[in-house]
Design a protein around this motif. Structure first.
Motif, short mmCIF file in Angstrom:
data_model
loop_
_atom_site.label_atom_id
_atom_site.label_comp_id
_atom_site.label_asym_id
_atom_site.label_seq_id
_atom_site.Cartn_x
_atom_site.Cartn_y
_atom_site.Cartn_z
N CYS A 51 0.87 -1.17 0.00
CA CYS A 51 0.00 0.00 0.00
C CYS A 51 0.90 1.22 0.00
O CYS A 51 1.70 1.42 0.91
N LYS A 52 0.76 2.04 -1.03
CA LYS A 52 1.60 3.23 -1.17
C LYS A 52 1.16 4.33 -0.20
O LYS A 52 1.87 5.31 -0.03
N ALA A 53 -0.02 4.18 0.44
CA ALA A 53 -0.49 5.19 1.39
C ALA A 53 -0.02 4.89 2.81
O ALA A 53 0.62 5.72 3.45
N CYS A 54 -0.32 3.69 3.33
CA CYS A 54 0.02 3.39 4.72
C CYS A 54 1.37 2.68 4.86
O CYS A 54 1.88 2.54 5.97
N GLY A 55 1.95 2.22 3.75
CA GLY A 55 3.28 1.64 3.78
C GLY A 55 3.34 0.16 4.12
O GLY A 55 4.42 -0.42 4.13
N LEU A 56 2.18 -0.46 4.40
CA LEU A 56 2.20 -1.89 4.68
C LEU A 56 2.51 -2.65 3.39
O LEU A 56 2.11 -2.23 2.31
N LYS A 57 3.23 -3.76 3.53
CA LYS A 57 3.56 -4.56 2.36
C LYS A 57 3.92 -5.96 2.80
O LYS A 57 4.18 -6.21 3.98
N GLY A 58 3.93 -6.88 1.83
CA GLY A 58 4.33 -8.24 2.16
C GLY A 58 3.89 -9.24 1.12
O GLY A 58 3.57 -8.89 -0.02
N ASN A 59 3.86 -10.49 1.54
CA ASN A 59 3.41 -11.58 0.68
C ASN A 59 2.00 -12.00 1.10
O ASN A 59 1.44 -11.41 2.04
N PRO A 60 1.39 -12.97 0.45
CA PRO A 60 0.03 -13.36 0.82
C PRO A 60 -0.13 -13.80 2.28
O PRO A 60 -1.15 -13.52 2.90
N VAL A 61 0.87 -14.46 2.83
CA VAL A 61 0.77 -14.91 4.23
C VAL A 61 0.74 -13.70 5.18
O VAL A 61 -0.05 -13.66 6.12
N VAL A 62 1.58 -12.71 4.91
CA VAL A 62 1.59 -11.50 5.73
C VAL A 62 0.24 -10.80 5.64
O VAL A 62 -0.30 -10.32 6.64
N PHE A 63 -0.34 -10.75 4.44
CA PHE A 63 -1.66 -10.14 4.25
C PHE A 63 -2.70 -10.84 5.12
O PHE A 63 -3.47 -10.19 5.83
N LEU A 64 -2.74 -12.16 5.08
CA LEU A 64 -3.72 -12.91 5.86
C LEU A 64 -3.51 -12.72 7.36
O LEU A 64 -4.48 -12.59 8.12
N ARG A 65 -2.27 -12.67 7.80
CA ARG A 65 -1.99 -12.44 9.21
C ARG A 65 -2.46 -11.07 9.65
O ARG A 65 -3.06 -10.91 10.72
N ARG A 66 -2.23 -10.06 8.83
CA ARG A 66 -2.66 -8.70 9.17
C ARG A 66 -4.19 -8.59 9.15
O ARG A 66 -4.78 -7.94 10.00
N LEU A 67 -4.82 -9.24 8.18
CA LEU A 67 -6.28 -9.22 8.09
C LEU A 67 -6.90 -9.92 9.30
O LEU A 67 -7.88 -9.44 9.86
N TYR A 68 -6.32 -11.04 9.71
CA TYR A 68 -6.79 -11.77 10.88
C TYR A 68 -6.66 -10.90 12.14
O TYR A 68 -7.60 -10.80 12.94
N ALA A 69 -5.53 -10.25 12.30
CA ALA A 69 -5.32 -9.37 13.46
C ALA A 69 -6.32 -8.23 13.45
O ALA A 69 -6.87 -7.86 14.51
N LEU A 70 -6.59 -7.67 12.29
CA LEU A 70 -7.56 -6.59 12.17
C LEU A 70 -8.95 -7.06 12.57
O LEU A 70 -9.68 -6.37 13.29
N SER A 71 -9.32 -8.26 12.13
CA SER A 71 -10.65 -8.76 12.48
C SER A 71 -10.77 -9.02 13.98
O SER A 71 -11.81 -8.78 14.58
N LEU A 72 -9.70 -9.49 14.61
CA LEU A 72 -9.72 -9.68 16.07
C LEU A 72 -9.87 -8.35 16.79
O LEU A 72 -10.61 -8.23 17.77
N ASP A 73 -9.16 -7.34 16.31
CA ASP A 73 -9.24 -6.01 16.92
C ASP A 73 -10.63 -5.40 16.80
O ASP A 73 -11.07 -4.66 17.67
N ASN A 74 -11.33 -5.71 15.71
CA ASN A 74 -12.64 -5.09 15.45
C ASN A 74 -13.82 -5.88 15.99
O ASN A 74 -14.95 -5.42 15.90
N THR A 75 -13.58 -7.06 16.54
CA THR A 75 -14.67 -7.89 17.06
C THR A 75 -14.85 -7.59 18.55
O THR A 75 -13.92 -7.70 19.34
N ARG A 76 -16.08 -7.19 18.87
CA ARG A 76 -16.38 -6.83 20.25
C ARG A 76 -16.87 -8.05 21.03
O ARG A 76 -17.32 -9.03 20.45
N ASP A 77 -16.84 -7.97 22.35
CA ASP A 77 -17.33 -9.06 23.20
C ASP A 77 -18.78 -9.39 22.90
O ASP A 77 -19.18 -10.55 22.89
N ILE A 78 -19.58 -8.36 22.63
CA ILE A 78 -21.00 -8.58 22.32
C ILE A 78 -21.17 -9.39 21.04
O ILE A 78 -22.10 -10.18 20.91
N ASP A 79 -20.24 -9.22 20.10
CA ASP A 79 -20.29 -9.99 18.85
C ASP A 79 -20.04 -11.47 19.13
O ASP A 79 -20.72 -12.33 18.58
N TYR A 80 -19.06 -11.75 19.99
CA TYR A 80 -18.79 -13.14 20.36
C TYR A 80 -19.98 -13.75 21.09
O TYR A 80 -20.35 -14.90 20.85
#
Length: 92
Positions: A51-80
């Motif tokens: 991403c030329k804006a936020c500077g994140l970069k990597g391979n497909p595994v890095v992408f999936l790891r970052r996406l997974y971390a983002l989903s954990l951060d955005n999931t609230r206790d009420i959602d669980y």
């Protein structure tokens, strides 16, 4: 290349996770899932992305790891709790 000798279309793989690409040559451009700017570039042949804006970069595994971390951060206790109840699981 996949194990059966066919080339992997990495843009299709990334699209399964919500990215919508416009393509030019062997590269795709999409809105970045991490910063929402249309600066996410991905190689169709290698799956390397940046991403030329936020500077994140990597391979497909890095992408999936970052996406997974983002989903954990955005999931609230009420959602669980809601998910647990809808699946008739015991909640604590």
């Amino acid at each position: 290349m996949s194990s059966n000798g066919h080339a992997i279309d990495w843009l299709t793989t990334f699209s399964a996770h919500g990215l919508v690409f416009t393509t030019s040559g062997g590269e795709g451009l999409a809105d970045c899932l991490f910063c929402d700017k249309r600066k996410f570039y991905c190689s169709k042949a290698t799956g390397l992305w940046e991403c030329k804006a936020c500077g994140l970069k990597g391979n497909p595994v890095v992408f999936l790891r970052r996406l997974y971390a983002l989903s954990l951060d955005n999931t609230r206790d009420i959602d669980y709790k809601s998910l647990s109840e809808s699946r008739l699981l015991l909640s604590e």
